[in-house]
Design a protein around this motif. Sequence first.
Motif, PDB file in Angstrom:
ATOM      1  N   ILE A   1      54.883  29.015  36.008  1.00 30.63           N
ATOM      2  CA  ILE A   1      54.504  27.918  36.905  1.00 30.63           C
ATOM      3  C   ILE A   1      52.996  27.819  37.042  1.00 30.63           C
ATOM      4  O   ILE A   1      52.404  26.764  36.853  1.00 30.63           O
ATOM      5  N   THR A   2      52.370  28.927  37.378  1.00 32.18           N
ATOM      6  CA  THR A   2      50.916  28.931  37.569  1.00 32.18           C
ATOM      7  C   THR A   2      50.397  30.355  37.478  1.00 32.18           C
ATOM      8  O   THR A   2      51.186  31.310  37.385  1.00 32.18           O
ATOM      9  N   SER A   3      49.080  30.495  37.506  1.00 32.81           N
ATOM     10  CA  SER A   3      48.454  31.818  37.460  1.00 32.81           C
ATOM     11  C   SER A   3      47.145  31.777  38.229  1.00 32.81           C
ATOM     12  O   SER A   3      46.613  30.697  38.526  1.00 32.81           O
ATOM     13  N   THR A   4      46.626  32.946  38.552  1.00 37.46           N
ATOM     14  CA  THR A   4      45.318  33.049  39.204  1.00 37.46           C
ATOM     15  C   THR A   4      44.622  34.314  38.732  1.00 37.46           C
ATOM     16  O   THR A   4      45.280  35.350  38.495  1.00 37.46           O
ATOM     17  N   ARG A   5      43.313  34.248  38.597  1.00 38.61           N
ATOM     18  CA  ARG A   5      42.543  35.449  38.258  1.00 38.61           C
ATOM     19  C   ARG A   5      42.463  36.369  39.473  1.00 38.61           C
ATOM     20  O   ARG A   5      42.512  35.912  40.617  1.00 38.61           O
ATOM     21  N   PHE A   6      42.321  37.647  39.194  1.00 41.27           N
ATOM     22  CA  PHE A   6      42.116  38.601  40.288  1.00 41.27           C
ATOM     23  C   PHE A   6      41.182  39.710  39.810  1.00 41.27           C
ATOM     24  O   PHE A   6      41.045  39.969  38.607  1.00 41.27           O
ATOM     25  N   ALA A   7      40.548  40.340  40.789  1.00 37.68           N
ATOM     26  CA  ALA A   7      39.662  41.479  40.502  1.00 37.68           C
ATOM     27  C   ALA A   7      39.772  42.470  41.638  1.00 37.68           C
ATOM     28  O   ALA A   7      39.785  42.088  42.817  1.00 37.68           O
ATOM     29  N   PHE A   8      39.862  43.757  41.306  1.00 33.87           N
ATOM     30  CA  PHE A   8      39.941  44.824  42.305  1.00 33.87           C
ATOM     31  C   PHE A   8      38.610  45.569  42.363  1.00 33.87           C
ATOM     32  O   PHE A   8      38.042  45.929  41.329  1.00 33.87           O
ATOM     33  N   VAL A   9      38.147  45.807  43.587  1.00 35.54           N
ATOM     34  CA  VAL A   9      36.912  46.554  43.800  1.00 35.54           C
ATOM     35  C   VAL A   9      37.127  47.497  44.981  1.00 35.54           C
ATOM     36  O   VAL A   9      37.586  47.078  46.038  1.00 35.54           O
ATOM     37  N   GLU A  10      36.806  48.784  44.793  1.00 35.88           N
ATOM     38  CA  GLU A  10      36.944  49.751  45.881  1.00 35.88           C
ATOM     39  C   GLU A  10      35.637  49.865  46.652  1.00 35.88           C
ATOM     40  O   GLU A  10      34.547  49.768  46.087  1.00 35.88           O
TER      41      GLU A  10
ATOM     42  N   VAL B   1      38.627  51.075  51.548  1.00 30.71           N
ATOM     43  CA  VAL B   1      39.365  49.829  51.385  1.00 30.71           C
ATOM     44  C   VAL B   1      39.406  49.427  49.915  1.00 30.71           C
ATOM     45  O   VAL B   1      38.659  49.951  49.085  1.00 30.71           O
ATOM     46  N   LEU B   2      40.296  48.487  49.634  1.00 34.68           N
ATOM     47  CA  LEU B   2      40.411  47.912  48.301  1.00 34.68           C
ATOM     48  C   LEU B   2      40.234  46.408  48.419  1.00 34.68           C
ATOM     49  O   LEU B   2      41.058  45.724  49.025  1.00 34.68           O
ATOM     50  N   LEU B   3      39.131  45.926  47.874  1.00 31.85           N
ATOM     51  CA  LEU B   3      38.864  44.495  47.871  1.00 31.85           C
ATOM     52  C   LEU B   3      39.613  43.838  46.713  1.00 31.85           C
ATOM     53  O   LEU B   3      39.506  44.285  45.566  1.00 31.85           O
ATOM     54  N   GLU B   4      40.365  42.808  47.027  1.00 37.04           N
ATOM     55  CA  GLU B   4      41.063  42.048  45.990  1.00 37.04           C
ATOM     56  C   GLU B   4      40.503  40.631  45.987  1.00 37.04           C
ATOM     57  O   GLU B   4      40.684  39.876  46.942  1.00 37.04           O
ATOM     58  N   GLY B   5      39.820  40.293  44.912  1.00 35.02           N
ATOM     59  CA  GLY B   5      39.288  38.947  44.774  1.00 35.02           C
ATOM     60  C   GLY B   5      40.277  38.053  44.072  1.00 35.02           C
ATOM     61  O   GLY B   5      40.796  38.390  43.003  1.00 35.02           O
ATOM     62  N   LEU B   6      40.581  36.891  44.676  1.00 37.29           N
ATOM     63  CA  LEU B   6      41.527  35.939  44.109  1.00 37.29           C
ATOM     64  C   LEU B   6      40.895  34.555  44.053  1.00 37.29           C
ATOM     65  O   LEU B   6      40.084  34.204  44.915  1.00 37.29           O
ATOM     66  N   ASP B   7      41.265  33.783  43.074  1.00 42.14           N
ATOM     67  CA  ASP B   7      40.768  32.419  42.947  1.00 42.14           C
ATOM     68  C   ASP B   7      41.348  31.587  44.090  1.00 42.14           C
ATOM     69  O   ASP B   7      42.553  31.303  44.120  1.00 42.14           O
ATOM     70  N   LYS B   8      40.497  31.203  45.046  1.00 37.65           N
ATOM     71  CA  LYS B   8      40.993  30.523  46.247  1.00 37.65           C
ATOM     72  C   LYS B   8      41.624  29.171  45.949  1.00 37.65           C
ATOM     73  O   LYS B   8      42.461  28.687  46.721  1.00 37.65           O
ATOM     74  N   ASP B   9      41.259  28.542  44.826  1.00 38.86           N
ATOM     75  CA  ASP B   9      41.836  27.242  44.492  1.00 38.86           C
ATOM     76  C   ASP B   9      43.287  27.353  44.037  1.00 38.86           C
ATOM     77  O   ASP B   9      44.041  26.386  44.123  1.00 38.86           O
ATOM     78  N   ARG B  10      43.683  28.526  43.543  1.00 39.67           N
ATOM     79  CA  ARG B  10      45.060  28.716  43.067  1.00 39.67           C
ATOM     80  C   ARG B  10      45.828  29.751  43.876  1.00 39.67           C
ATOM     81  O   ARG B  10      46.970  30.078  43.544  1.00 39.67           O
ATOM     82  N   LEU B  11      45.202  30.256  44.899  1.00 34.36           N
ATOM     83  CA  LEU B  11      45.784  31.354  45.675  1.00 34.36           C
ATOM     84  C   LEU B  11      47.152  30.987  46.231  1.00 34.36           C
ATOM     85  O   LEU B  11      48.138  31.712  46.047  1.00 34.36           O
TER      86      LEU B  11
END
Length: 410
Positions: free
Chosen positions: A91-100, A112-122
């Motif tokens: 159906i759809t996809s989004t990029r993600f990135a993990f940063v500690e 903590v674990l920061l999870e970056g997600l594409d807000k336009d497809r979140l």
Amino acid sequence: MNRSTLAWISWKLLNSKKTMFGGSAPLALFGLILGVASLVVSMAVMSGFESTLQQAMTDVSGHVQVVKRSRFPDDWRELEERIKKLEPKMITSTRFAFVEGIMAHNGQISGVLLEGLDKDRLNETLRLGSRVKEGSADLSAPSEQPLALIGSGLAKKMGLAIGDTFRVVLPIADASDPSNFKRKVGVFKLQGVLELGKYEWNERFIIIDLTAAQEVAAIGDRYTGLMLRFHDAQYAREAGYRLSQSLGSPYWVRDWRDSNENLFDAVAVERPAIFFVVSVIIFVAAFNISSTLFVNVVQRFKDIAILKTVGLSRKDVIKIFTIQGLILGGVGLAGGFILGLILCGLFNWAQGRLGLISGAVYRVDSIQVNVRLMDSLAICAATMLICFLATLAPARRGADLNPMEGLRNE
């Protein structure tokens, strides 16, 4: 003799103060009700644990994750297009990135674990909106600082409220000397508090926009991988396997079950074991029903003798007492299901107020009990089969009664 007549005779012989409403019959019924209720609750809790964990995984991490093994930047649109060609049902996809990193707020610190997600497809790929406890899951709202969503456990531990700002400190490796690190601080504004479904996520997760994560981690346009969503979670498992075979070594593909495979396997192994163990209660209750029917045979010697005298066959007598046992089993089964559903409701009510589930032990803070149709059918079949087998001995005893013996004893 037809079945309706046999059923009527069975009910008349059973429905009396000596049998149904006296002696051991009420205790046998009560034991059967408790056994069925225990089985309903135990199966509902096991099914609820499995479905709760599955829902948490798919809501927060998508159905399938395609992780890049290389840290070099590339065009993620090419990867997405390639995946779409391999799996058109995506159906759809989004990029993600993990940063500690380390969160600091009001003199307290926490890893903590920061999870970056594409807000336009979140919101298209994940289901974070359904997990909002406070605030909002909208990372696109206008704000001076980057917006963040955090787990409920972390918010409680750090004393954060909606609208508060907090800092996250990240160690950044020196490009010229990897053994040296420099500190970089990111400032974020709390937009929403989420109930993420897993204990460690609630205690550590911070979800931010991918651009903000890339900036604070100084990773340029690099990302960890893509989160994919399909129309069905079970289909996603098959799709994930095929993608793993097709994409090859540059990528690592895992589905929603892979990261908690041991827990799902444990549920699959424990379910039949718990079903068998709890069914022992029903076995004991069935023996009580058998003893009740034995007593009924003794008390009904005259009635059985008269029925056999007027032409009732041995097979018909067996059917009469078998029907009696099934009636008792059906009443116990219905009462057990009603009591089980009430106990499931009480469990749902109590776990939110009394903390019955330890997230540190069971990985989830709460379980939404789930009474599955297949579990219910299995409980019904097992209960009625056990009750049927329990009726055979007293039914044969009644069938073997000599009419003259029954009349002489009276």
